[in-house]
Motif scaffolding. Structure first.
Motif, PDB file in Angstrom:
ATOM      1  N   UNK A 657       0.603  -1.017  -0.044  1.00  0.00           N
ATOM      2  CA  UNK A 657      -0.060   0.030  -0.073  1.00  0.00           C
ATOM      3  C   UNK A 657       0.633   1.147  -0.013  1.00  0.00           C
ATOM      4  N   UNK A 658       1.875   1.198  -1.048  1.00  0.00           N
ATOM      5  CA  UNK A 658       2.975   2.386  -1.167  1.00  0.00           C
ATOM      6  C   UNK A 658       1.905   3.623  -1.675  1.00  0.00           C
ATOM      7  N   UNK A 659       2.116   4.897  -1.124  1.00  0.00           N
ATOM      8  CA  UNK A 659       1.517   5.950  -1.578  1.00  0.00           C
ATOM      9  C   UNK A 659       2.464   6.933  -2.550  1.00  0.00           C
ATOM     10  N   UNK A 660       3.890   6.625  -2.366  1.00  0.00           N
ATOM     11  CA  UNK A 660       4.778   7.416  -3.214  1.00  0.00           C
ATOM     12  C   UNK A 660       4.085   7.504  -4.631  1.00  0.00           C
ATOM     13  N   UNK A 661       4.445   8.849  -5.214  1.00  0.00           N
ATOM     14  CA  UNK A 661       3.985   9.302  -6.323  1.00  0.00           C
ATOM     15  C   UNK A 661       4.779   8.564  -7.399  1.00  0.00           C
ATOM     16  N   UNK A 662       6.105   8.578  -7.094  1.00  0.00           N
ATOM     17  CA  UNK A 662       7.052   8.020  -8.018  1.00  0.00           C
ATOM     18  C   UNK A 662       6.853   6.476  -8.398  1.00  0.00           C
ATOM     19  N   UNK A 668       2.363   3.040 -14.030  1.00  0.00           N
ATOM     20  CA  UNK A 668       1.743   3.726 -14.882  1.00  0.00           C
ATOM     21  C   UNK A 668       2.357   3.556 -16.106  1.00  0.00           C
ATOM     22  N   UNK A 669       3.624   3.766 -16.269  1.00  0.00           N
ATOM     23  CA  UNK A 669       4.421   3.772 -17.518  1.00  0.00           C
ATOM     24  C   UNK A 669       4.761   2.379 -17.929  1.00  0.00           C
ATOM     25  N   UNK A 670       4.848   1.507 -16.802  1.00  0.00           N
ATOM     26  CA  UNK A 670       5.113   0.228 -17.221  1.00  0.00           C
ATOM     27  C   UNK A 670       3.635  -0.603 -17.843  1.00  0.00           C
ATOM     28  N   UNK A 671       2.514  -0.047 -17.252  1.00  0.00           N
ATOM     29  CA  UNK A 671       1.278  -0.387 -17.704  1.00  0.00           C
ATOM     30  C   UNK A 671       0.975  -0.156 -19.244  1.00  0.00           C
ATOM     31  N   UNK A 672       1.430   1.302 -19.311  1.00  0.00           N
ATOM     32  CA  UNK A 672       1.050   1.947 -20.677  1.00  0.00           C
ATOM     33  C   UNK A 672       1.983   1.281 -21.827  1.00  0.00           C
ATOM     34  N   UNK A 691      -7.894  13.892  -4.308  1.00  0.00           N
ATOM     35  CA  UNK A 691      -7.275  13.919  -3.126  1.00  0.00           C
ATOM     36  C   UNK A 691      -6.676  12.505  -2.674  1.00  0.00           C
ATOM     37  N   UNK A 692      -7.331  11.517  -3.285  1.00  0.00           N
ATOM     38  CA  UNK A 692      -6.962  10.213  -2.636  1.00  0.00           C
ATOM     39  C   UNK A 692      -6.389   9.458  -3.937  1.00  0.00           C
ATOM     40  N   UNK A 693      -5.673  10.042  -4.993  1.00  0.00           N
ATOM     41  CA  UNK A 693      -5.229   9.586  -6.168  1.00  0.00           C
ATOM     42  C   UNK A 693      -3.588   9.803  -5.807  1.00  0.00           C
ATOM     43  N   UNK A 694      -2.641   8.692  -6.031  1.00  0.00           N
ATOM     44  CA  UNK A 694      -1.431   8.632  -5.407  1.00  0.00           C
ATOM     45  C   UNK A 694      -0.364   9.059  -6.817  1.00  0.00           C
ATOM     46  N   UNK A 695      -0.901   8.869  -8.326  1.00  0.00           N
ATOM     47  CA  UNK A 695      -0.261   9.267  -9.173  1.00  0.00           C
ATOM     48  C   UNK A 695      -0.495  10.614  -9.938  1.00  0.00           C
ATOM     49  N   UNK A 696       0.440  11.189 -10.520  1.00  0.00           N
ATOM     50  CA  UNK A 696       0.417  12.531 -11.141  1.00  0.00           C
ATOM     51  C   UNK A 696      -0.381  12.320 -12.182  1.00  0.00           C
ATOM     52  N   UNK A 697      -1.510  13.373 -12.161  1.00  0.00           N
ATOM     53  CA  UNK A 697      -2.636  13.287 -13.094  1.00  0.00           C
ATOM     54  C   UNK A 697      -2.237  13.751 -14.427  1.00  0.00           C
ATOM     55  N   UNK A 698      -1.252  14.805 -14.765  1.00  0.00           N
ATOM     56  CA  UNK A 698      -0.823  15.134 -15.844  1.00  0.00           C
ATOM     57  C   UNK A 698       0.273  14.251 -16.421  1.00  0.00           C
TER      58      UNK A 698
END
Length: 974
Positions: A657-662, A668-672, A691-698
């Motif tokens: 349950x890591x919350x680090x954005x990196x 996400x990059x691997x999925x993409x 507020x509960x999303x841990x990835x960078x939306x942009x």
């Protein structure tokens, strides 16, 4: 490092050859001061007893601190040496010319036998005062008694042996009754068991001794003038009380074993040394005509207990014809001979006379010497003087004698509490071993001495005994103090070099395989020794250099593990492509920093195992520090290998349950890149709350756009609340997806309508599907037919959307009817309100004359009052007083202003000559203003009942007593 050690070895040669006596440079020499090792105090310290006997001393015996002496003809003096001031005198009661010949005292000091020259024997027990004659013993001149130390007690001697002047050995027993002095004769029996003979016939039995060995075996020693006999036999268990007849019976037909010497003193005497009370004697000394036969007693021998026998021949100053020895006693390391005028002490280790004490003529001739075995004191007496010898530190110089005899273990045993002597013994032993080419033993001893380190090391180097040198260095190292760090470092480094040299030699010789393995084990033990740990750790760089110079990678890895230098171990395995071993080291020691450092290398070769190791580490690893390794790996790896990186990232996101954005961005990059299906499910699982999303939306939007994942882009647009962009992109994918986006802005109907219009325009203009456009009208209540009509081309007939137009007209009619209905309901409500107002104006209440004010309880009709619908009635001033404090500040100010205006209208006119019409007009205007003011006051004061309205509810939290007046109120109650 090897050159340094070579230079040190050369310096050893120079240091020893230049000056043998100076202190060591490398290892400090803490030698002992060359002084006398012992203070010159005699071992045998003589003391004259302060005792003047009234008569001459005939005989003296002592045992267990009990001393008995015969004085004159008829007196016996007994002294308990524990209470020397309380002597006990006993009269023998003899009227004849009998004299005391010899006395014998048992080991307990309880039984005293007195042999008379008239061949009679008397008995005296320590607990009685009366001497008893032993009738059965009459007619025998007693020469010796062998006491029973195993069955004897204070009241019973047990079976004892008695030797006579005629060579007979008798067995006897003496018992004392407990109730009275004697119930019967004390001698229970007296029977002959054997006769000792020499070549000329029966000879006096000079000494008798009874000893018990193992397994019930008894040894009986008997001496004549020239012979020493030994009787050996077993007494069955439980029959010891029956005596020793069975032992002598064995030798009835043949002589027992004996030792014989030609010379004759006319008597002989044997002495024994017993180290502890109630133990067997350990050594013996037999004084006879040729000298002194002495040795040890070995109870394990079958026929004779005499062992290590040696004969000390009398020196020239002892002439057995003129100045013969009289008595002998034996101590631990000496036997003492009593001559008529002196005492000689001879060391039993080397046969040298170590002590001689000459007595003055005034004391008279020495008569007898005896030792108390319990307290190890030696007594000597003449006819008028008694002396006592104390044996003081008899073993002080024994170490030196043992050392000269090359009995080094015994020498060390007797100087273990004297380090200066122990050092001498160790040095002598080391030199002895070296001369006999026992180099390892020599090295062990040298290491314990205080000799110069350089001298000893050079000695082994010159002898080319490298193994012995190593042993010496190891022992020396173990004896160094923790504070001697420089010496410890030197020895540790030198030993490492020697071990590596020795291992290199043995490794190349297949025939020395076992020795190689043994030496390798010793080297590893040396490296892993806790005592050397600190030194090796502080100098690990030098040790690594030594190992590298010898090319010993095996021990380099072993040493690195001991030093917990796992970085070097892992690096070594990686350099040799031993990636599994490297990972095993990492997994075993679980060092996070090492994982971060070596993961980029390991994951290139064993990705699955590395990821398994990462997962086993769990939360101890920071996945952000592993991303660089994964990035390098994923850029050059195949899809299947990238799946391992995805597996670890999923573990971090879903399990840890890591919350680090990196971490989320990298997943996400691997999925993409490889798993578009997982990308959308991940985004949906993350939710739509920014507020509960841990990835960078942009970043996610840009990533999805670059890889053409439009559905994922639509989801990100929705999360970012960019609904127009979401609908525009969704229309390129799926109209239904656009519809789901259009309904999201629930609070903004204008935006929703705009989004639905986009969808309708797309359906009409792009898809040209009228039915689907009409379906949009049914999906969104905000759209009307007139909103979408402009999108249709002019040539479209009304038949396509006739139904929609009709439905729209019906909706408008329904809306108009609804508005009409609402207007009618509003008209009816206004009518009812007007009726209620008119009814309220006509409503009244009745007040009885006896009614009172609810506030002051005075009659109500005395002053202006108010009547409320609830039934409460208040005077105007009482109500004003109750309401005013609870009013807001602005209402209080307004009320005060109205009261001032009311008071102003109540003042009479100052002019008394106004015209009548003018007065009337003025009064009318004033009356109207006054009524209005009163009405305004009523609206404030009488808006509601002070007891039943909101005013009472708001005041529920107010205290009954004003806090400012609380103290005053309390005082009023006191």
């Amino acid at each position: 490092m090897a050159s340094i050690l070579d230079e040190y070895e050369d310096s050893l040669h120079r240091s020893v050859s230049v000056q043998q006596g100076r202190a060591s440079v490398g290892i400090p020499h803490s030698g002992y001061v060359s002084a006398r090792l012992e203070k010159e105090t005699p071992i045998f310290n003589k003391q004259r007893i302060d005792f003047a006997p009234p008569e001459k001393i005939n005989s003296l015996v002592v045992s267990s601190n009990q001393l008995c002496m015969s004085l004159g003809k008829d007196t016996l003096l007994r002294i308990d040496l524990g209470k020397p001031d309380e002597p006990n005198q006993v009269e023998l009661g003899r009227k004849d010319e009998a004299k005391v010949y010899k006395m014998f005292l048992d080991h307990t000091g309880s039984h005293l036998l007195i042999a008379l020259n008239t061949s009679e024997c008397l008995y005296l027990n320590r607990s009685v005062q009366k001497v008893r004659a032993l009738s059965r013993w009459k007619g025998h001149l007693i020469e010796s008694v062998g006491w029973n130390k195993f069955l004897g007690s204070e009241t019973n001697t047990g079976p004892i042996l008695v030797g006579t002047s005629q060579g007979q050995i008798y067995e006897a027993e003496i018992s004392v009754s407990e109730g009275s002095l004697f119930s019967t004769n004390p001698d229970q029996y007296f029977r002959q068991v054997y006769t000792l003979e020499e070549e000329s016939g029966p000879a006096p039995v000079c000494c008798l001794e009874i000893e018990r060995g193992i397994e019930g075996k008894f040894f009986i020693i008997a001496t004549t003038r020239k012979r020493l006999f030994q009787f050996v036999g077993k007494v069955p268990e439980g029959t010891e009380q029956q005596g020793f007849s069975s032992i002598f019976a064995v030798h009835a037909d043949h002589l027992p074993s004996f030792r014989e010497f030609p010379a004759n003193l006319g008597f002989s005497e044997i002495a024994f040394y017993t180290p502890k009370l109630r133990s067997n004697p350990r050594s013996f000394a037999w004084m006879m005509g040729n000298g002194v036969l002495y040795g040890t007693l070995d109870y394990n021998r079958p026929d004779s207990i005499l062992s290590d026998e040696r004969v000390w021949v009398y020196p020239p100053d002892i002439d057995i014809t003129v100045n013969k020895p009289i008595s002998i006693v034996l101590t631990q390391f000496h036997f003492l001979l009593l001559l008529s005028d002196r005492v000689k002490a001879v060391c039993t280790l080397n046969g040298q006379v170590v002590f001689q004490d000459l007595f003055l003529e005034k004391f008279g001739l020495l008569t007898r010497m005896i030792k108390d075995p319990t307290v190890q004191q030696i007594w000597i007496h003449t006819e008028k003087v008694v002396f006592r010898y104390h044996v003081q530190r008899e073993s002080r110089d024994v170490w030196k004698m043992y050392m000269n005899m090359n009995k080094f273990d015994l020498a060390k045993e007797y100087c273990k509490d004297r380090p200066e002597c122990l050092d001498i013994v160790l040095a002598k032993e080391a030199e002895h071993c070296f001369q006999n080419k026992r180099y390892l033993d020599s090295a062990k001893c040298y290491a314990l001495t205080q000799n110069y380190f350089e001298e000893i090391a050079l000695k082994f180097i010159e002898a080319k005994q490298e193994e012995a040198l190593m042993e010496f260095l190891i022992k020396k190292l173990s004896n160094l103090k923790p504070s001697e760090k420089t010496q410890t470092t030197l020895l540790t480094t030198w030993l490492t070099e020697l071990y590596l040299n020795w291992l290199g030699i043995l490794q190349g010789d297949p025939s020395q395989r076992n020795l190689y393995l043994d030496t390798r084990e010793k080297f590893r033990t040396f490296l892993s020794s806790p005592k050397n740990k600190d030194c090796l750790f502080n100098n690990r760089a030098s040790i690594y250099e030594l190992l590298a110079s010898h090319g010993d990678t095996e021990h380099m890895v072993y040493f690195a593990v001991i030093m917990q230098d796992y970085e070097r171990v892992v690096a070594h395995h990686c350099q040799h492509d031993e990636y599994d071993e490297a990972l095993n080291v990492l997994s075993r020691h679980r060092d996070e920093k090492l994982f971060y450092k070596f993961s980029p290398v390991l994951i290139q070769h064993i990705p699955k195992k590395v990821v398994d190791a990462w997962i086993s580490m769990g939360s101890r690893l920071d996945a952000r520090n592993l991303i660089p390794a994964l990035v390098n790996y994923s850029q050059s790896a195949s899809t299947q290998q990238i799946n391992e990186a995805i597996r670890y990232m999923e573990f971090c996101v879903y399990q840890l349950e890591e919350t680090q954005q990196a971490i989320h961005n990298y997943l996400l990059s691997l999925y993409a890149l490889c798993r578009p299906d997982s990308l959308l499910s991940y985004l949906e699982q993350a939710g739509t709350n920014p507020n509960r999303i841990h990835y960078d939306l942009k970043y996610a939007l840009r990533l999805c756009a670059e890889h053409g994942h439009h559905r994922a882009c639509v989801h990100v647009y929705k999360v970012m609340e960019l609904y127009e962009e979401a609908v525009d992109l969704a229309l390129q994918v799926d109209v239904d997806l656009a519809k789901s986006c259009a309904d999201l802005p629930e609070d903004d109907e204008e935006l929703r309508k705009k989004l639905w219009l986009k969808i309708a325009r797309h359906v009409v203009q792009e898809e040209k599907d009228v039915k689907k456009a009409m379906a949009c009208l049914s999906s969104c209540a905000l759209l009307k037919i007139e909103d979408v009509l402009p999108f249709f081309p002019d040539f479209v007939t009304i038949d396509h959307f006739k139904e929609a137009i009709c439905n729209s007209l019906e909706d408008y009619n329904k809306h108009i009817e609804e508005l009409k209905r609402e207007m009618e309901e509003a008209t009816q409500s206004a009518k009812r309100i007007r009726e209620d107002i008119q009814e309220m104006r006509n409503k009244y209440g009745s007040v009885e004359p006896q009614e009172k004010c609810a506030a002051c309880d005075f009659p109500l009709l005395n002053r202006p009052f108010y009547l409320f619908l609830c039934g409460h009635m208040f005077h105007y001033d009482c109500l004003l007083q109750a309401v005013f404090p609870n009013l807001p500040a602005y209402k209080q100010a307004k009320l005060e202003d109205l009261q001032k205006k009311l008071a102003a209208t109540s003042q009479p006119s100052k002019s008394h000559h106004r015209p009548k019409d003018a007065d009337t007009i003025s009064l009318g205007k004033g009356q109207q203003s006054r009524e209005q003011i009163k009405a305004d006051i009523d609206d404030i004061v009488a808006a509601e009942c002070v007891y039943c309205g909101e005013l009472m509810i708001r005041s529920i939290d107010k205290p009954f007593i004003d806090p400012q007046k609380y103290e005053e109120e309390m005082q009023s109650w006191l």
